[in-house]
Structures are given as C-alpha cells and as structure tokens.
Design a protein around this motif. Structure first.
Motif, PDB file in Angstrom:
ATOM      1  N   MET A  46      38.349  42.843  35.680  1.00  0.00           N
ATOM      2  CA  MET A  46      37.634  41.904  36.541  1.00  0.00           C
ATOM      3  C   MET A  46      36.673  42.655  37.445  1.00  0.00           C
ATOM      4  O   MET A  46      36.875  43.822  37.766  1.00  0.00           O
ATOM      5  CB  MET A  46      38.630  41.112  37.376  1.00  0.00           C
ATOM      6  CG  MET A  46      39.472  40.190  36.529  1.00  0.00           C
ATOM      7  SD  MET A  46      40.738  39.367  37.482  1.00  0.00           S
ATOM      8  CE  MET A  46      42.129  40.439  37.251  1.00  0.00           C
ATOM      9  N   ASN A  47      35.627  41.980  37.863  1.00  0.00           N
ATOM     10  CA  ASN A  47      34.699  42.550  38.827  1.00  0.00           C
ATOM     11  C   ASN A  47      34.073  41.415  39.606  1.00  0.00           C
ATOM     12  O   ASN A  47      34.460  40.258  39.456  1.00  0.00           O
ATOM     13  CB  ASN A  47      33.662  43.411  38.117  1.00  0.00           C
ATOM     14  CG  ASN A  47      32.974  42.660  37.014  1.00  0.00           C
ATOM     15  OD1 ASN A  47      32.450  41.583  37.233  1.00  0.00           O
ATOM     16  ND2 ASN A  47      33.001  43.217  35.803  1.00  0.00           N
ATOM     17  N   ASN A  48      33.098  41.726  40.427  1.00  0.00           N
ATOM     18  CA  ASN A  48      32.536  40.695  41.290  1.00  0.00           C
ATOM     19  C   ASN A  48      31.770  39.629  40.520  1.00  0.00           C
ATOM     20  O   ASN A  48      31.559  38.539  41.017  1.00  0.00           O
ATOM     21  CB  ASN A  48      31.635  41.323  42.348  1.00  0.00           C
ATOM     22  CG  ASN A  48      32.451  41.871  43.492  1.00  0.00           C
ATOM     23  OD1 ASN A  48      33.470  41.273  43.850  1.00  0.00           O
ATOM     24  ND2 ASN A  48      32.038  42.976  44.060  1.00  0.00           N
ATOM     25  N   GLN A  49      31.350  39.964  39.319  1.00  0.00           N
ATOM     26  CA  GLN A  49      30.686  38.952  38.497  1.00  0.00           C
ATOM     27  C   GLN A  49      31.711  38.078  37.782  1.00  0.00           C
ATOM     28  O   GLN A  49      31.514  36.887  37.614  1.00  0.00           O
ATOM     29  CB  GLN A  49      29.787  39.655  37.475  1.00  0.00           C
ATOM     30  CG  GLN A  49      29.282  38.787  36.350  1.00  0.00           C
ATOM     31  CD  GLN A  49      28.013  38.054  36.726  1.00  0.00           C
ATOM     32  OE1 GLN A  49      27.393  38.347  37.737  1.00  0.00           O
ATOM     33  NE2 GLN A  49      27.633  37.094  35.920  1.00  0.00           N
ATOM     34  N   PRO A  51      35.311  37.155  38.431  1.00  0.00           N
ATOM     35  CA  PRO A  51      36.513  37.258  39.271  1.00  0.00           C
ATOM     36  C   PRO A  51      37.791  36.829  38.574  1.00  0.00           C
ATOM     37  O   PRO A  51      38.872  37.181  39.034  1.00  0.00           O
ATOM     38  CB  PRO A  51      36.201  36.349  40.456  1.00  0.00           C
ATOM     39  CG  PRO A  51      34.979  35.603  40.129  1.00  0.00           C
ATOM     40  CD  PRO A  51      34.379  36.135  38.898  1.00  0.00           C
ATOM     41  N   TRP A  52      37.674  36.051  37.514  1.00  0.00           N
ATOM     42  CA  TRP A  52      38.875  35.602  36.815  1.00  0.00           C
ATOM     43  C   TRP A  52      38.877  36.141  35.392  1.00  0.00           C
ATOM     44  O   TRP A  52      37.936  35.913  34.643  1.00  0.00           O
ATOM     45  CB  TRP A  52      38.932  34.073  36.759  1.00  0.00           C
ATOM     46  CG  TRP A  52      39.427  33.464  38.022  1.00  0.00           C
ATOM     47  CD1 TRP A  52      39.852  34.116  39.137  1.00  0.00           C
ATOM     48  CD2 TRP A  52      39.542  32.071  38.309  1.00  0.00           C
ATOM     49  NE1 TRP A  52      40.230  33.210  40.080  1.00  0.00           N
ATOM     50  CE2 TRP A  52      40.045  31.962  39.610  1.00  0.00           C
ATOM     51  CE3 TRP A  52      39.268  30.915  37.585  1.00  0.00           C
ATOM     52  CZ2 TRP A  52      40.286  30.729  40.205  1.00  0.00           C
ATOM     53  CZ3 TRP A  52      39.504  29.697  38.181  1.00  0.00           C
ATOM     54  CH2 TRP A  52      40.015  29.603  39.475  1.00  0.00           C
ATOM     55  N   ASP A 109      48.224  37.597  40.002  1.00  0.00           N
ATOM     56  CA  ASP A 109      46.788  37.811  39.897  1.00  0.00           C
ATOM     57  C   ASP A 109      46.126  37.767  41.265  1.00  0.00           C
ATOM     58  O   ASP A 109      45.013  38.252  41.435  1.00  0.00           O
ATOM     59  CB  ASP A 109      46.197  36.734  38.987  1.00  0.00           C
ATOM     60  CG  ASP A 109      44.708  36.883  38.806  1.00  0.00           C
ATOM     61  OD1 ASP A 109      44.300  37.976  38.394  1.00  0.00           O
ATOM     62  OD2 ASP A 109      43.960  35.940  39.084  1.00  0.00           O
ATOM     63  N   TRP A 110      46.794  37.215  42.256  1.00  0.00           N
ATOM     64  CA  TRP A 110      46.221  37.162  43.599  1.00  0.00           C
ATOM     65  C   TRP A 110      46.030  38.572  44.146  1.00  0.00           C
ATOM     66  O   TRP A 110      46.766  39.487  43.799  1.00  0.00           O
ATOM     67  CB  TRP A 110      47.149  36.417  44.557  1.00  0.00           C
ATOM     68  CG  TRP A 110      47.300  34.964  44.292  1.00  0.00           C
ATOM     69  CD1 TRP A 110      46.639  34.225  43.347  1.00  0.00           C
ATOM     70  CD2 TRP A 110      48.189  34.065  44.970  1.00  0.00           C
ATOM     71  NE1 TRP A 110      47.064  32.926  43.411  1.00  0.00           N
ATOM     72  CE2 TRP A 110      48.004  32.797  44.385  1.00  0.00           C
ATOM     73  CE3 TRP A 110      49.109  34.207  46.010  1.00  0.00           C
ATOM     74  CZ2 TRP A 110      48.713  31.684  44.816  1.00  0.00           C
ATOM     75  CZ3 TRP A 110      49.805  33.091  46.430  1.00  0.00           C
ATOM     76  CH2 TRP A 110      49.602  31.843  45.833  1.00  0.00           C
ATOM     77  N   PHE A 180      38.637  23.975  36.550  1.00  0.00           N
ATOM     78  CA  PHE A 180      37.360  24.383  35.979  1.00  0.00           C
ATOM     79  C   PHE A 180      36.353  23.231  36.002  1.00  0.00           C
ATOM     80  O   PHE A 180      35.193  23.437  36.308  1.00  0.00           O
ATOM     81  CB  PHE A 180      37.566  24.891  34.550  1.00  0.00           C
ATOM     82  CG  PHE A 180      38.533  26.035  34.497  1.00  0.00           C
ATOM     83  CD1 PHE A 180      38.083  27.325  34.660  1.00  0.00           C
ATOM     84  CD2 PHE A 180      39.887  25.818  34.334  1.00  0.00           C
ATOM     85  CE1 PHE A 180      38.968  28.383  34.669  1.00  0.00           C
ATOM     86  CE2 PHE A 180      40.782  26.871  34.333  1.00  0.00           C
ATOM     87  CZ  PHE A 180      40.314  28.153  34.493  1.00  0.00           C
ATOM     88  N   GLN A 330      31.790  32.628  33.382  1.00  0.00           N
ATOM     89  CA  GLN A 330      31.522  33.643  34.398  1.00  0.00           C
ATOM     90  C   GLN A 330      30.614  34.735  33.878  1.00  0.00           C
ATOM     91  O   GLN A 330      29.860  35.342  34.644  1.00  0.00           O
ATOM     92  CB  GLN A 330      32.839  34.282  34.848  1.00  0.00           C
ATOM     93  CG  GLN A 330      33.830  33.285  35.378  1.00  0.00           C
ATOM     94  CD  GLN A 330      35.180  33.929  35.563  1.00  0.00           C
ATOM     95  OE1 GLN A 330      35.342  34.793  36.393  1.00  0.00           O
ATOM     96  NE2 GLN A 330      36.148  33.519  34.769  1.00  0.00           N
TER      97      GLN A 330
ATOM     98  N   LYS B  71      29.829  47.534  39.504  1.00  0.00           N
ATOM     99  CA  LYS B  71      30.496  46.282  39.157  1.00  0.00           C
ATOM    100  C   LYS B  71      31.430  45.807  40.264  1.00  0.00           C
ATOM    101  O   LYS B  71      31.682  44.619  40.402  1.00  0.00           O
ATOM    102  CB  LYS B  71      31.303  46.464  37.867  1.00  0.00           C
ATOM    103  CG  LYS B  71      30.487  46.303  36.623  1.00  0.00           C
ATOM    104  CD  LYS B  71      31.412  46.354  35.432  1.00  0.00           C
ATOM    105  CE  LYS B  71      30.710  45.866  34.186  1.00  0.00           C
ATOM    106  NZ  LYS B  71      31.630  45.862  33.054  1.00  0.00           N
ATOM    107  N   ILE B 131      44.494  34.614  50.350  1.00  0.00           N
ATOM    108  CA  ILE B 131      45.498  35.114  49.416  1.00  0.00           C
ATOM    109  C   ILE B 131      44.864  35.873  48.256  1.00  0.00           C
ATOM    110  O   ILE B 131      45.566  36.375  47.391  1.00  0.00           O
ATOM    111  CB  ILE B 131      46.371  33.971  48.859  1.00  0.00           C
ATOM    112  CG1 ILE B 131      45.497  32.902  48.213  1.00  0.00           C
ATOM    113  CG2 ILE B 131      47.232  33.379  49.953  1.00  0.00           C
ATOM    114  CD1 ILE B 131      46.284  31.821  47.498  1.00  0.00           C
ATOM    115  N   GLY B 132      43.545  35.934  48.234  1.00  0.00           N
ATOM    116  CA  GLY B 132      42.870  36.703  47.177  1.00  0.00           C
ATOM    117  C   GLY B 132      42.896  36.048  45.815  1.00  0.00           C
ATOM    118  O   GLY B 132      42.916  36.740  44.811  1.00  0.00           O
ATOM    119  N   PHE B 149      37.974  45.339  45.730  1.00  0.00           N
ATOM    120  CA  PHE B 149      38.780  45.702  44.564  1.00  0.00           C
ATOM    121  C   PHE B 149      39.701  46.875  44.788  1.00  0.00           C
ATOM    122  O   PHE B 149      40.607  47.107  44.006  1.00  0.00           O
ATOM    123  CB  PHE B 149      37.878  45.970  43.350  1.00  0.00           C
ATOM    124  CG  PHE B 149      37.493  44.714  42.639  1.00  0.00           C
ATOM    125  CD1 PHE B 149      38.272  44.217  41.626  1.00  0.00           C
ATOM    126  CD2 PHE B 149      36.373  44.004  43.015  1.00  0.00           C
ATOM    127  CE1 PHE B 149      37.945  43.041  40.977  1.00  0.00           C
ATOM    128  CE2 PHE B 149      36.037  42.829  42.374  1.00  0.00           C
ATOM    129  CZ  PHE B 149      36.822  42.352  41.357  1.00  0.00           C
TER     130      PHE B 149
END
Lengths: 396, 234, 127
Positions: A46-49, A51-52, A109-110, A180, A330, B71, B131-132, B149
């Motif tokens: 995952m990255n900022n582009q 996120p999920w 995942d949080w 979604f 995403q 990233k 909570i992220g 991250f």
C-alpha cells in the motif's frame, strides 16, 4: 427423520498434522502483521495512492463467503427446504467464523488497531463504516444465538432466528458493498449497484465454499453424504453465478457508455494489464463461464468431482471479483481536472501499480488459517456435523 | 499488588465517571463561542510560477512525514502541473491542498469522527482518535490526505506536533497559527502574493472581495462539496 | 474424561485471564517494586492546581485541554502540554519515572515535542 449430530473424533494423525501446518501459517501471518507495525506499513504494497490493498480484499471476500454459508442454513429453517437440515449447524458456524476472519483482517489493517474500541464509543451515523462495525459484531452475535438455539433444541426459536440472520446478512453485505458504492470521488467505486452485486457474489461464493467444505469434511471424517444434497446445492449455484454475471455486465456497460467513466473502465477491461486478465480470465472465464458450463451441462451437473471443480473455480473467481472491486478504483489516478493532463510529485495523473507484498500475503493466509483452525477445533468441541446426511427420500 | 496500586486501579475506574465531568468545570467560564468566522483561501494562479517555496515551507513548518521513497512520502501541499490536451498548450502550476469542504466526504466516512469540521470551517483530524483505517483517503477526491507509513523523526518545527506512524495527516490551514492570529505558512511564505487567506463571512476581507469579483472557480465543483479554497484563473 | 478435560480447559483459561493480577500480586509480595520512587520536582513548587489534585487528575486535565484545543480551537495556556513543560523540565526523572512505575504508557511525546533545555531557554526569552 431424526438427525443425530456428533463431534468429530479428532485423534487422527492427519488432523494433527493439518493443525500443525495451519498453526505455522497462522504464526507466520501474525509475525508479518507484527512486522508491519514494528517496521512500518511501507512493507505492505500500500502507499498514499493506494491506501487499501489485499487485506481489504480478503476482508470483504470473507464477509461475502459468510453470507452464502448462512443462506444454506436458512434454506431449511426459513425456506422450507427440509433436506438441507443436516447442514444447518455447520453452515451457521462457518458463517460466524468467516466473519470473525474478516473482522481480524480489517482490524489488523488499521494503522492503530489498539484503538479498537473507538468506533463503538464515537459512532458517526453518516459513516457506513460505523454502521458496519455495529452490523458485523451483532451479526456474529446473532449467529451464535442461532447456533445456541439449534444446539439446545429450541425449535420455536429457529425460524425467527433464521429470518433475523438473513435480514442481518443482507444488511451486512449491502453495507460492505456500500463502503465502495458511496465513494463519489472514484469513478470505479461510485455505484448504486455495488451493494446488490456484493450480495449476489456473496451468495455464489458462499454456496461454492460450502460445497467444498461439506464434501471435504464429510470425506475426511468418513461420514456418509448423500450426493443428491450436493447436487441440490449445485443447482442453486448455477443461477447465482448468472445473477452476478448479469450485475457485473450491467455495471460495466453503463460505465463504459458514460464518457466521464469510460476511460477508467476501459483501463480495466481493455488495458491489457494485470486487472484486465483478472477480470476476463479470473472473473468471467474461470469464475463464471466454465462453472456455468459444468453446472448446466447434463453430462457433468450430477457428478460430484465436476461440481467440486466448478465450486473451486467460483471461489477463485469471486476472489478475483473482490480484487477488481477494490484495486483498480485506486490505481487509476483521481480526476481532479477533467480533460486535462496533470503531473506532480505526488503521483497525480500517473497509474500507480499495486505491488502486493509478501507480508500482506502472509497476513491474509494467516487469517484464513486461523479461521480453519477454529473450524476444526469447533468440530471437535461441538456436535456440529450430522452422523450422516441423507436425502429425505431415504425414509420412503 | 501494593494497596496503593489497587487504589489507583479503583481510581481509574472512578475517574471515568466522576472526574471527567468535574474537570470540565475548569473550562466552564473560559469557553467562548467562536466569533462566526469561516476561513477560506483564494489562490491567484495568474501570479503562481510553481517555484515550490510554499511547499518546502509547509513541510518544515508542519513536520510533514518525509521519506525518500516517493510512494510513501507525504504531502499536505503540492504543486500540480496541468495543461490541456491541445498541442503547444501552456502548462499551469496549481498549488493543491485540502480544500476544506463544507460537505467533506472524508468527514462523512470517518467511523470515529476523528475527522471533523471545526466551527470556523477548517477540516481537521483528531490524530489522538484516528484509527488509521484510511477510508478518508479513499473518499477524498483531492488526494489531500496522506498516511504515515512508518516512524519518522520529523521535528523540524518543535512548536507543532508531528504525526505518528499509523494515522492520517492533511493540510489543516496551519490551525495553531490561525488560532494565534497568524496566517498559514504557505500564505506567509509566498512573496508573489499568490495565496490569500481570510474570513469568508467578513464581506470586506480580501478573500471575500476576490471571490465576489466573480472570476473564481474551485476544483471539481461538479461534486458539490463546497470547497473553501478558490482559484483565480483556473 | 471429557468433563475432566473441560475443567482443565476452564482452569487454563481462568489462569491466563488472571495472569496479570497473579504476576502483580507475586511482585507485590516479593516487594520488588514496593519502594517509593524519587521524582525530580520542579523548583518553583507551584502548579496550576494543588499537588494532590494534579497527581490524581493531570491526565484528565490534559485530555480535556486536548479535546477543547483540537475540537473547538480553545487554547487555554494554563492547561496546555506546552505550559507543563515550562516548569516540568525533566522528562526522564519526572514524567517517565512515575509512568514506568505505575505501568502506564502515555503517547504524548510520540508526536508532541519535549523541548531540550536550549529550546526552552529560547522560548522563555521569546516571550
């Protein structure tokens, strides 16, 4: 016909070996999760582009599977298909376990799973996530009460509990789809069809998983399982697949037709990338067309191995559907300035590929292993399985 | 266990019920209602050449999580270069940040109300509560939010807290500066006068005058989010 | 056999559940952490509230101040974390020592900066 439920012996070497293997996978998964928090979430894909990633796909996949297994139980309790009564207990049990698995996947995942209680303390009535937190936990609770009613022989409870569980399941799965569907910002998410597609995909994958679980569990424990019961389930599976296919077709045709969404849609459907293959090969060919051919073909539709094969394909196909659900929305860049070209040092206007990492795969497999361990232990501790599953006709 | 410790344990339980309301009395006399401000920003793109000084000032002033891997590198403010698809069209530098919507999707989706709109219209994250889950990042149409991250030692400005690993950060209009009567760092840094910040409810403020001049647009007005960052010459 | 197994399972479960209390009780009996700790107190000796009140309630005051600051933008200097740091300059021997002793792990300084003595001096001169 009286059905006798018994515990499994659970003393064979094979079972202990299986448990050991599962425990190792689960431990690896938990170690991977630990590493995510100790080293940082950059070790995931995952990255900022994006996120999920995979954990969310695994979570919604497990939620979906859970619905289908619950339906199997409701077939006898609510819809009067008495021949499926032998599966009533195990179906609810699997439904509850899979939901526990999905909750694990979401919470791990949080970024801050230690703040677990906050969603219950600070409900945001406008957030579908908030509703889902309530729906998921109460769904597990309802499944447990439902099981308890069956175990203690409270026959008058079973039908109302079954109806409640079905209503709750529809709520849970619509809510998951709405996570979604509500997102206006992303062309590939925003859709009123997200919830119904999710519910139907849940039904098909859940039924397929139950076929796999039932046949393998009965075989492994050496119990008699009437082929006609499995064939009966397979008769349900075929139409479910067609309904999913229909919803997916409607959704993608509308998106392809609309100019504002046609670009991201053709990126998925005809882009020649990984997601194109996941869509056409995974979801359409393996997950829908081949199982349909098997399940509607008079040559193969009554053969247990073929049904097993079709079910396996459906289970894989729906996982592909989940990936298509979560990821391309995403990966395709956000459209801040329509009809313009945009660049920046924050990956604007660039397709950023999601590279799934070993840690995420280990975590996903670990969570599935935990579910499997709980399943086996549950069979050993509680009388979930019938001595034998015969079709009602046997009495006559 | 020591008797003291045991009492402390009881104290914690009691504190939840008893002390919390008692301590609110500390504030009872001092809380004033906010004076009806509504903050917004106007960015004059005709003056912006995309030099990026605002971006680096923002990074330093807000302890933005900075990593070499682009990233996972975080951005509260970024400069996008946009051009139309016509041949030989000019590239336009556009500073982008959180648009501080009146109707923000990120706040709607937050399961714990960690994201919220303050009375004066600034959209904030309560990082003590986040909570992220990153649902807000999925929901935001402007990609204004970044997840931290991994652990970072970003204390370039000790006056404001940094954001810890596992929660989400975003542009907050430099809220602590605004509360102390200062301008956001980007506005203060820009020597070309590209950005102006002020009270949208005050019809004599610079931002109000620029907006009522009628030539302003917002990014993705089609989404009806009521963004409070306006662009001249978009 | 089965009932015996069930009893053992319940026993193990209870033991795991109670283990923190058991460990603490054993530690208490052994007297390992029973000695009082030395906290390095600030010189001025005056706080925004009296000592006993602060000892018991500082976390609630800070939490309240946090909510008011973040949510409402009400920044009252007296109860801010920064104001604490003007007198309580010794994090290791004041904050951390006591927090370690009672076994709590507040996360304030994961994000908020605890000023070094040099920064503190600059801040005082600035005001």
């Amino acid at each position: 016909m009286k059905i006798y439920f018994t515990k499994i012996d659970g003393k064979s070497k094979g079972m202990y070996a299986l448990l050991a293997v599962l425990a190792i996978i689960a431990a690896t998964g938990m170690y991977a999760t630990y590493a995510m928090f100790a080293q940082g979430h950059y070790i995931t894909g995952m990255n900022n582009q994006i996120p999920w990633g995979l954990p969310i796909a695994v979570a919604i996949y497990c939620i979906g599977l859970s619905a289908g297994s619950l339906v199997l139980s409701a077939l006898s309790a609510v819809f009067g298909q008495k021949e499926f009564k032998p599966f009533a207990r195990i179906a609810v049990f699997v439904a509850a376990l899979l939901l526990v698995g999905s909750l694990l996947s979401i919470i791990l995942d949080w970024g801050r799973p230690d703040r677990l209680m906050l969603p219950f303390l600070y409900l945001n009535p406008r957030s579908i996530f908030s509703w889902n937190g309530f729906l998921y936990s109460s769904y597990v609770f309802i499944c447990i009460v439902y099981l308890w009613a069956m175990f203690t022989g409270r026959d008058s409870w079973i039908k109302p509990m079954g109806i409640l569980a079905i209503i709750w399941a529809v709520g849970v799965h619509s809510g998951t789809g709405a996570i979604f569907g509500f997102i206006n910002a992303r062309e590939l998410y925003h859709s009123p069809l997200a919830s119904p597609t999710f519910v139907t995909a849940a039904l098909s994958s859940g039924t397929a998983l139950m076929i796999l679980i039932l046949v393998s569990t009965f075989k492994a424990t050496g119990r008699f399982l009437d082929n006609r019961l499995i064939i009966g389930l397979a008769k349900l599976l075929g139409p479910f697949i067609l309904v999913v296919l229909y919803f997916v077709t409607v959704e993608y045709v509308v998106r392809l037709y609309t100019p504002s969404t046609s670009e991201p849609t053709s990126f998925v459907l005809f882009g020649g990338n990984l997601y194109t293959y996941i869509f056409w090969v995974g979801l359409i060919l393996l997950g829908s067309i081949i199982p349909c051919i098997i399940l509607f073909n008079p040559m193969t539709k009554n053969s247990i191995p073929w049904i097993m094969f079709a079910s396996l394909l459906v289970v894989i196909g729906v996982f592909c559907e989940r990936l298509i659900f979560v990821l391309p929305g995403q990966i395709f860049p956000l459209n801040l300035f329509p009809d313009m070209e945009m660049t920046s040092d924050f990956m604007d206007g660039v397709i950023t590929w999601y590279q799934v990492s070993v840690a995420e795969i280990a975590q996903g497999l670990g969570i599935l292993s935990i579910v499997a361990i709980l399943y086996i232990v549950g069979l050993k501790l509680f009388a979930m399985l019938p001595d034998e599953a015969r079709h009602l006709d046997h009495e006559l | 266990m020591e008797r003291r410790d045991f009492l402390k344990l009881g104290g914690i339980v009691a504190a939840a019920g008893a002390v919390a309301p008692a301590s609110s009395l500390l504030y009872a006399s001092k809380v004033e209602s906010k004076n009806g401000n509504k903050y917004g920003m106007v960015i004059d793109l005709t003056k912006c050449d995309g030099c990026g000084e605002c971006v680096s000032a923002c990074r330093t002033a807000n302890n933005v999580a900075t990593f070499p891997d682009e990233k996972i590198n975080n951005h509260l403010l970024r400069i996008a270069h946009v051009k139309s698809k016509f041949p030989n069209s000019q590239e336009q530098a556009i500073p982008l940040m959180c648009m501080h919507c009146d109707n923000p999707p990120c706040v709607h989706v937050c399961p714990v109300k960690a994201s919220f709109v303050r009375k004066d219209g600034i959209v904030l994250i309560d990082k003590h509560r986040c909570i992220g889950c990153r649902y807000c990042m999925v929901a935001c149409p402007y990609k204004a939010r970044s997840f931290v991250f991994k652990h970072h030692e970003g204390s370039s400005n000790p006056e404001v807290p940094k954001t810890m690993h596992g929660v989400v950060e975003k542009c907050e209009f430099c809220v602590s500066r605004v509360d102390h009567g200062q301008l956001p760092v980007c506005v203060e840094t820009c020597k070309k006068g590209v950005m102006s910040f002020g009270n949208l409810n005050d019809k004599d403020s610079q931002v109000s005058r620029l907006i009522t001049s009628g030539r302003v647009h917002r990014v993705r007005e089609d989404l009806h989010l009521g963004a409070k960052v306006y662009y001249l010459g978009l | 056999m089965n009932k015996f197994m069930a009893k053992i399972v319940v026993l193990i479960f209870a033991l795991v559940l109670l283990s923190p209390f058991v460990v603490n009780a054993v530690r208490g009996v052994m007297g390992s952490s029973a000695t009082a700790i030395d906290l390095v107190l600030p010189e001025s000796g005056e706080c925004v509230k009296d000592k006993e009140y602060m000892r018991a309630n500082h976390m609630d005051i800070l939490k309240e101040a946090r909510v008011k600051t973040v949510r409402d933008g009400v920044r009252i200097k007296d109860y801010s974390l920064k104001n604490c740091q003007t007198c309580h300059t010794n994090r290791d021997e004041f904050c951390d020592r006591c927090h370690n002793y009672v076994g709590v792990k507040p996360e304030c300084f994961e994000c908020h900066h605890f000023p070094t003595s040099k920064e503190r001096k600059e801040r005082c001169e600035g005001n």
